[in-house]
Design an enzyme around this catalytic site. Structure first.
Site, PDB file in Angstrom:
ATOM      1  N   SER A 295       0.803  -1.121  -0.030  1.00 17.48           N
ATOM      2  CA  SER A 295      -0.112   0.050  -0.020  1.00 17.48           C
ATOM      3  C   SER A 295       0.950   1.122   0.165  1.00 17.48           C
ATOM      4  O   SER A 295       1.867   1.282   0.700  1.00 17.48           O
ATOM      5  CB  SER A 295      -0.739   0.032   1.427  1.00 17.48           C
ATOM      6  OG  SER A 295      -1.789   1.488   1.413  1.00 17.48           O
ATOM      7  N   LEU A 296       0.569   2.106  -0.855  1.00 16.66           N
ATOM      8  CA  LEU A 296       1.258   3.577  -0.840  1.00 16.66           C
ATOM      9  C   LEU A 296       0.620   4.538  -0.041  1.00 16.66           C
ATOM     10  O   LEU A 296       0.885   5.692  -0.108  1.00 16.66           O
ATOM     11  CB  LEU A 296       1.444   3.685  -2.529  1.00 16.66           C
ATOM     12  CG  LEU A 296       2.416   2.939  -3.229  1.00 16.66           C
ATOM     13  CD1 LEU A 296       2.527   3.272  -4.799  1.00 16.66           C
ATOM     14  CD2 LEU A 296       3.747   2.935  -2.473  1.00 16.66           C
ATOM     15  N   SER A 297      -0.449   4.208   0.505  1.00 11.20           N
ATOM     16  CA  SER A 297      -1.365   5.399   1.139  1.00 11.20           C
ATOM     17  C   SER A 297      -0.321   6.030   2.287  1.00 11.20           C
ATOM     18  O   SER A 297      -0.443   7.218   2.308  1.00 11.20           O
ATOM     19  CB  SER A 297      -2.426   4.589   1.960  1.00 11.20           C
ATOM     20  OG  SER A 297      -3.545   4.191   0.973  1.00 11.20           O
TER      21      SER A 297
ATOM     22  N   THR B 233      -8.739  -1.179   2.874  1.00  8.36           N
ATOM     23  CA  THR B 233      -8.639  -1.703   1.690  1.00  8.36           C
ATOM     24  C   THR B 233      -9.139  -3.083   1.518  1.00  8.36           C
ATOM     25  O   THR B 233      -9.572  -3.805   2.424  1.00  8.36           O
ATOM     26  CB  THR B 233      -7.533  -1.198   1.105  1.00  8.36           C
ATOM     27  OG1 THR B 233      -7.229  -1.612  -0.123  1.00  8.36           O
ATOM     28  CG2 THR B 233      -6.319  -1.979   1.847  1.00  8.36           C
TER      29      THR B 233
ATOM     30  N   LYS C 151     -13.518  -3.738   2.956  1.00  9.36           N
ATOM     31  CA  LYS C 151     -14.293  -2.794   2.690  1.00  9.36           C
ATOM     32  C   LYS C 151     -15.795  -2.828   3.110  1.00  9.36           C
ATOM     33  O   LYS C 151     -16.579  -1.954   3.539  1.00  9.36           O
ATOM     34  CB  LYS C 151     -14.387  -2.298   1.236  1.00  9.36           C
ATOM     35  CG  LYS C 151     -13.086  -1.650   1.056  1.00  9.36           C
ATOM     36  CD  LYS C 151     -12.902  -1.233  -0.415  1.00  9.36           C
ATOM     37  CE  LYS C 151     -11.523  -0.446  -0.709  1.00  9.36           C
ATOM     38  NZ  LYS C 151     -11.579   0.205  -2.132  1.00  9.36           N
TER      39      LYS C 151
ATOM     40  N   ALA D 166     -16.196  -8.015 -10.567  1.00 10.67           N
ATOM     41  CA  ALA D 166     -17.262  -7.792  -9.967  1.00 10.67           C
ATOM     42  C   ALA D 166     -16.724  -7.667  -8.210  1.00 10.67           C
ATOM     43  O   ALA D 166     -17.525  -8.109  -7.421  1.00 10.67           O
ATOM     44  CB  ALA D 166     -18.329  -8.694 -10.058  1.00 10.67           C
TER      45      ALA D 166
ATOM     46  N   GLY E 148     -14.452  -5.966  -4.852  1.00  9.46           N
ATOM     47  CA  GLY E 148     -14.789  -4.751  -3.911  1.00  9.46           C
ATOM     48  C   GLY E 148     -14.965  -3.502  -4.462  1.00  9.46           C
ATOM     49  O   GLY E 148     -15.803  -2.651  -3.850  1.00  9.46           O
TER      50      GLY E 148
ATOM     51  N   ASN F  34     -18.130 -10.867 -15.157  1.00  8.88           N
ATOM     52  CA  ASN F  34     -17.303 -11.470 -14.045  1.00  8.88           C
ATOM     53  C   ASN F  34     -16.929 -12.970 -14.182  1.00  8.88           C
ATOM     54  O   ASN F  34     -17.998 -13.603 -14.789  1.00  8.88           O
ATOM     55  CB  ASN F  34     -17.657 -11.113 -12.736  1.00  8.88           C
ATOM     56  CG  ASN F  34     -16.765 -11.377 -11.640  1.00  8.88           C
ATOM     57  OD1 ASN F  34     -15.462 -10.913 -11.771  1.00  8.88           O
ATOM     58  ND2 ASN F  34     -16.879 -12.202 -10.576  1.00  8.88           N
ATOM     59  N   ARG F  35     -15.628 -13.461 -14.118  1.00  3.88           N
ATOM     60  CA  ARG F  35     -15.407 -14.761 -14.211  1.00  3.88           C
ATOM     61  C   ARG F  35     -16.514 -15.653 -13.563  1.00  3.88           C
ATOM     62  O   ARG F  35     -17.109 -16.578 -14.116  1.00  3.88           O
ATOM     63  CB  ARG F  35     -13.858 -15.297 -13.737  1.00  3.88           C
ATOM     64  CG  ARG F  35     -13.779 -16.464 -13.766  1.00  3.88           C
ATOM     65  CD  ARG F  35     -12.227 -16.471 -13.121  1.00  3.88           C
ATOM     66  NE  ARG F  35     -12.074 -16.109 -12.008  1.00  3.88           N
ATOM     67  CZ  ARG F  35     -11.167 -16.293 -10.980  1.00  3.88           C
ATOM     68  NH1 ARG F  35      -9.928 -16.902 -11.503  1.00  3.88           N
ATOM     69  NH2 ARG F  35     -10.983 -15.721  -9.682  1.00  3.88           N
TER      70      ARG F  35
HETATM   71  P1  ATR Z   1     -12.854  -9.781  -4.140  1.00  7.13           P
HETATM   72  O1  ATR Z   1     -13.395 -10.365  -5.313  1.00  7.13           O
HETATM   73  O2  ATR Z   1     -12.528 -10.494  -2.675  1.00  7.13           O
HETATM   74  O3  ATR Z   1     -13.699  -8.464  -3.753  1.00  7.13           O
HETATM   75  P2  ATR Z   1     -11.270  -8.230  -5.515  1.00  7.13           P
HETATM   76  O4  ATR Z   1      -9.645  -8.315  -5.702  1.00  7.13           O
HETATM   77  O5  ATR Z   1     -11.679  -6.870  -5.063  1.00  7.13           O
HETATM   78  O6  ATR Z   1     -11.363  -9.369  -4.401  1.00  7.13           O
HETATM   79  O7  ATR Z   1     -11.554  -8.662  -6.829  1.00  7.13           O
HETATM   80  C1  ATR Z   1     -10.937  -9.601  -7.740  1.00  7.13           C
HETATM   81  C2  ATR Z   1     -11.633  -9.554  -9.215  1.00  7.13           C
HETATM   82  O8  ATR Z   1     -10.688  -9.841 -10.117  1.00  7.13           O
HETATM   83  C3  ATR Z   1     -12.827 -10.392  -9.071  1.00  7.13           C
HETATM   84  O9  ATR Z   1     -13.806  -9.934 -10.244  1.00  7.13           O
HETATM   85  C4  ATR Z   1     -12.334 -11.847  -9.559  1.00  7.13           C
HETATM   86  O10 ATR Z   1     -13.215 -12.576 -10.509  1.00  7.13           O
HETATM   87  P3  ATR Z   1     -14.089 -13.639  -9.564  1.00  7.13           P
HETATM   88  O11 ATR Z   1     -15.242 -12.935  -8.768  1.00  7.13           O
HETATM   89  O12 ATR Z   1     -14.350 -14.841 -10.448  1.00  7.13           O
HETATM   90  O13 ATR Z   1     -13.028 -14.309  -8.487  1.00  7.13           O
HETATM   91  C5  ATR Z   1     -11.124 -11.103 -10.761  1.00  7.13           C
HETATM   92  N1  ATR Z   1     -10.354 -12.239 -10.991  1.00  7.13           N
HETATM   93  C6  ATR Z   1      -9.159 -12.421 -10.251  1.00  7.13           C
HETATM   94  N2  ATR Z   1      -8.416 -13.385 -10.767  1.00  7.13           N
HETATM   95  C7  ATR Z   1      -8.886 -13.654 -11.907  1.00  7.13           C
HETATM   96  C8  ATR Z   1      -8.728 -14.423 -13.241  1.00  7.13           C
HETATM   97  N3  ATR Z   1      -7.608 -15.276 -13.185  1.00  7.13           N
HETATM   98  N4  ATR Z   1      -9.446 -14.598 -14.264  1.00  7.13           N
HETATM   99  C9  ATR Z   1     -10.394 -13.576 -14.374  1.00  7.13           C
HETATM  100  N5  ATR Z   1     -10.955 -12.841 -13.270  1.00  7.13           N
HETATM  101  C10 ATR Z   1     -10.186 -12.808 -12.135  1.00  7.13           C
END
Ligand code: ATR
Length: 268
Positions: free
Chosen positions: A18-20, A65, A69, A130, A132, A153-154
């Site tokens: 974090s750079l905060s 962060t 959140k 999708a 945080g 979203n995946r």
């Molecule tokens: P969180 O999902 O806990 O809120 P985030 O860092 O805010 O964490 O979000 C990570 C995002 O990156 C998510 O949308 C995640 O997709 P999933 O909901 O399917 O996990 C996406 N993400 C991370 N790695 C990925 C990958 N290899 N391919 C596609 N999407 C990825």
């Protein structure tokens, strides 16, 4: 007895990068405010005790962060309207005996778009991810009156859950490219230099590619976009402006955003 020096913290997990603290401590010094800003890695089970320290005035305020959140919300007394609507808190203040959760990511995103002078009104937006930060981005985009928001979203369920919160978005299957004016990468893909499976070539008109990631400053997503002549912006301005707004909430001072501020965040 001298008053205890004010102290602020950013909590998250991971937090090492974090750079905060760099940004806030720079602004504190520049404005001659007697306070320090630190970072602390927490486990989810430690959030309650940590937030109690703000209530007991052992800590003056905090930023929150990924991935906490939303997790901090049950321990707060009050939420700003924007924090309530997005169910996302990145800044906590202690005001008149109450712990208040704010969301400055929204204004952070909004000001980043204004700063680059991009006219986003009536534009069609495609969001990848999708996680945080996405509710805040959608909230900001709605405020800026875009014409359409498409989310992919995946894990499709997470995008569909967002639709319960924001009825006006469309959800599409992961991996399908969409006709749009702006593409926002809000996934964590790119933090470790992975590539994102997206066809950049089939869109002839000049688009804005926006990556929420700012470290590395040019993710593969942005590199590819540039190759095809699109405009590329990283999340550095959003990061700076969310911090600017938190600083204003805590200290009632608007810090300067200058070349020095950007230099401070030069991280690759
Ligand atoms: P969180 O999902 O806990 O809120 P985030 O860092 O805010 O964490 O979000 C990570 C995002 O990156 C998510 O949308 C995640 O997709 P999933 O909901 O399917 O996990 C996406 N993400 C991370 N790695 C990925 C990958 N290899 N391919 C596609 N999407 C990825």
């Amino acid at each position: 007895m001298s008053a205890q020096m004010k102290n602020y913290v950013v909590i998250g997990n991971p937090i090492a990068h974090s750079l905060s603290p760099d940004l806030h401590n720079y602004w504190l010094k520049e404005n001659n405010i007697d306070a320090v800003y630190d970072k602390i890695k927490l486990e989810k089970s430690e959030i309650k005790d940590f937030i109690n320290k703000i209530k007991n005035q052992k800590i003056s305020g905090c930023n929150v962060t990924v991935p906490f959140k939303k997790d901090v919300i049950p321990f707060l007394d009050k939420l700003s309207e924007e924090a309530k609507k997005t169910q996302s808190v990145n800044t906590i203040t202690f005001e008149n005996g109450l712990l208040v959760g704010h969301n400055t990511d929204i204004v952070g995103f909004q000001k980043s778009i204004q700063f680059i002078n991009y006219s986003i009104k009536n534009k069609k937006i495609f969001i990848l991810g999708a996680g945080g930060v996405v509710p805040s981005i959608i909230f900001a985009l709605n405020k800026m009156e875009v014409s359409k928001i498409i989310v992919s979203n995946r894990t499709e369920k997470k995008a569909k859950d967002l639709k319960d919160q924001f009825k006006n978005i469309d959800v599409v299957e992961w991996g399908r490219s969409q006709e749009c004016d702006v593409i926002i990468n809000a996934t964590s893909l790119g933090l470790n230099n992975e590539t994102i499976d997206f066809d950049f070539s089939n869109n002839l008109n000049n688009k804005l590619f926006y990556d929420v990631i700012y470290n590395p400053s040019e993710s593969n997503f942005l590199k590819e976009a540039k190759k095809f002549g699109h405009r590329a912006e990283n999340g550095k301005l959003m990061f700076i402006y969310q911090a600017f707004e938190a600083f204003r909430l805590w200290h009632n001072v608007e810090p300067n955003i200058t070349k020095e501020t950007f230099k401070l965040l030069k991280n690759d």
